[in-house]
Design an enzyme around this catalytic site. Structure first.
Site, short mmCIF file in Angstrom:
data_model
loop_
_atom_site.label_atom_id
_atom_site.label_comp_id
_atom_site.label_asym_id
_atom_site.label_seq_id
_atom_site.Cartn_x
_atom_site.Cartn_y
_atom_site.Cartn_z
N MET A 1 -52.68 -131.30 -99.53
CA MET A 1 -52.46 -132.34 -100.54
C MET A 1 -51.51 -133.37 -99.96
SD MET A 1 -52.18 -130.17 -104.12
CE MET A 1 -51.21 -128.82 -103.42
N ALA A 2 -51.93 -134.63 -99.99
CA ALA A 2 -51.16 -135.71 -99.38
C ALA A 2 -49.78 -135.82 -100.01
CB ALA A 2 -51.90 -137.04 -99.54
N CYS B 1 -61.89 -135.73 -99.67
CA CYS B 1 -60.95 -136.66 -100.31
C CYS B 1 -61.72 -137.75 -101.07
CB CYS B 1 -60.05 -137.29 -99.26
SG CYS B 1 -58.80 -138.38 -99.97
N ARG C 1 -53.88 -128.09 -107.04
CA ARG C 1 -53.00 -128.58 -108.10
C ARG C 1 -52.33 -127.45 -108.88
NH1 ARG C 1 -56.41 -131.74 -111.83
NH2 ARG C 1 -58.03 -130.31 -111.08
#
Length: 384
Positions: free
Chosen positions: A28-29, A114, A241
């Site tokens: 995750m960026a 992405c 998440r």
């Protein structure tokens, strides 16, 4: 919590690496940097696989300073996993060979999932598998350049419901020597909205029985992970998440896959506050500047405090702190004896969906023609 389910088989192989239990931290960026990976590994007891945030191949080949910092691994990280983003087969090949020849990592994951516009408008991420020949060329260069390093890929179902690509992409991956595939059960257009399609994960597993398939999407608890494996037959799970503000979720996952379903973490606010301070401290040490570390930590505050009785003024105050002392002082003013709140295990992070996917002009005209890839398709910065 509902009735626990039986733990499935818990060994995943990524090339020579045994991943037990079969749990992977999703790249995750701006999130899965070395400090966050350290926290997740500590809670898991070192079990599982923890992948770096997305690294662009052009930036890596050009040895961009930020990128070289992003691929720094803690000495305890084994195996070291790097996720690469690239659109040009030659550049991807150079980046993979650089990693292999310089011993920069032990495993390479390729990002074809992405959905953010700055990536898809260049034909990258979740847009790329639509171009079957381009996907094949990139995978061929990567696998060839990797030598003994295993190469895996992460993808989505497709661009939108009218342009589904995951079954074709899965077959191409097998043919080109990819070691494993992770599928997020959403299209690029869905972003993170709606419900992940776990049936697609099951179909992919049936379609490519030769290699492991990992499922991703809507894993908010350890029980969700077990249920995904049972319902889809997938070989492991990728968690994104669900662990935002909850690095201890990996302790839950390890316990669940080992059959210890009574060991689910329910930290008090005092315990959460201690983790918050440690997270911010690790970021400062990694960046080399306490203030910058605390500033970088700000984005995590709301995730950690989700569900707890913390007033809006205090939330705002904690989200603008710039020193560890201020962060600790603010947290100490809270009712730290609060128990883990009901409902705090649910969805977190971005939930927007039904977006128009930004693509290069003419991208959808021919799924095999690669002419739509521009010369500047390779991003020169990393982090997603």
């Amino acid at each position: 919590m509902s009735t626990p389910v039986t733990a499935p088989a818990s060994l995943l192989r990524i090339g020579p690496h045994a991943v037990q239990p079969p749990v992977v931290l999703a790249p995750m960026a701006g999130i899965t940097n070395a400090p966050f990976r350290t926290l997740c590994r500590e809670f898991s007891g070192g079990k599982g696989l923890f992948v770096s945030e997305m690294i662009t191949t052009r930036a890596l080949v050009e040895r961009n300073d930020k990128t070289m910092q992003l691929i720094r691994f803690d000495a305890t990280e084994q195996p070291r996993s790097i996720q690469l983003y690239g659109v040009d087969p030659a550049t991807v090949g150079k980046a993979v060979r650089m990693i292999a020849e310089e011993g920069l990592a032990d495993h390479i994951d390729l990002n074809f999932g992405c959905p953010v516009p700055k990536v898809t408008r260049k034909g990258g991420g979740s847009a790329l598998p639509y171009k079957r020949n381009l996907l094949r060329a990139i995978l061929r260069e990567a696998v060839s350049g990797a030598g003994d390093l295993p190469v895996t890929m992460k993808m989505r179902k497709g661009i939108n419901d009218d342009h589904i690509t995951y079954l074709d992409a899965g077959r191409i991956a097998v043919e080109e020597g990819v070691t494993a595939i992770a599928l997020h059960g959403r299209t690029a257009a869905q972003h993170y909205g709606g419900t992940a399609d776990w049936d697609a994960i099951a179909r992919l597993k049936e379609h490519v029985p030769e290699i492991p398939v990992l499922g991703n999407g809507d894993i908010w608890s350890a029980e969700d992970a077990l249920r995904m494996v049972r319902e889809t037959g997938c070989d492991g799970v990728v968690v994104g998440r669900g662990c935002l503000g909850r690095p201890w979720l990996f302790a839950d996952l390890v316990a669940a896959f080992e059959g210890r379903t009574d060991a689910i973490a329910r930290p008090s606010l005092r315990e959460v506050a201690d983790v918050m301070v440690r997270h911010a401290t690790l970021l400062g040490e990694w960046i080399g500047d306490e203030a910058r570390g605390v500033i970088d930590f700000r984005k995590h505050v709301a995730w950690y405090l989700k569900g707890f009785a913390v007033g809006s003024d205090m939330r705002k105050r904690l989200a603008i702190t710039s020193s560890l002392a201020d962060l600790r002082s603010g947290l100490d003013e809270l009712d730290l004896d609060q128990a883990w709140p009901l409902g705090a295990d649910g969805p977190r992070g971005r939930t927007s969906g039904n977006n128009r996917v930004v693509l290069p002009e003419g991208w959808l005209q021919d799924p095999y023609d690669c002419a739509g890839v521009s010369e500047d398709a390779e991003l020169d910065t990393s982090g997603g």
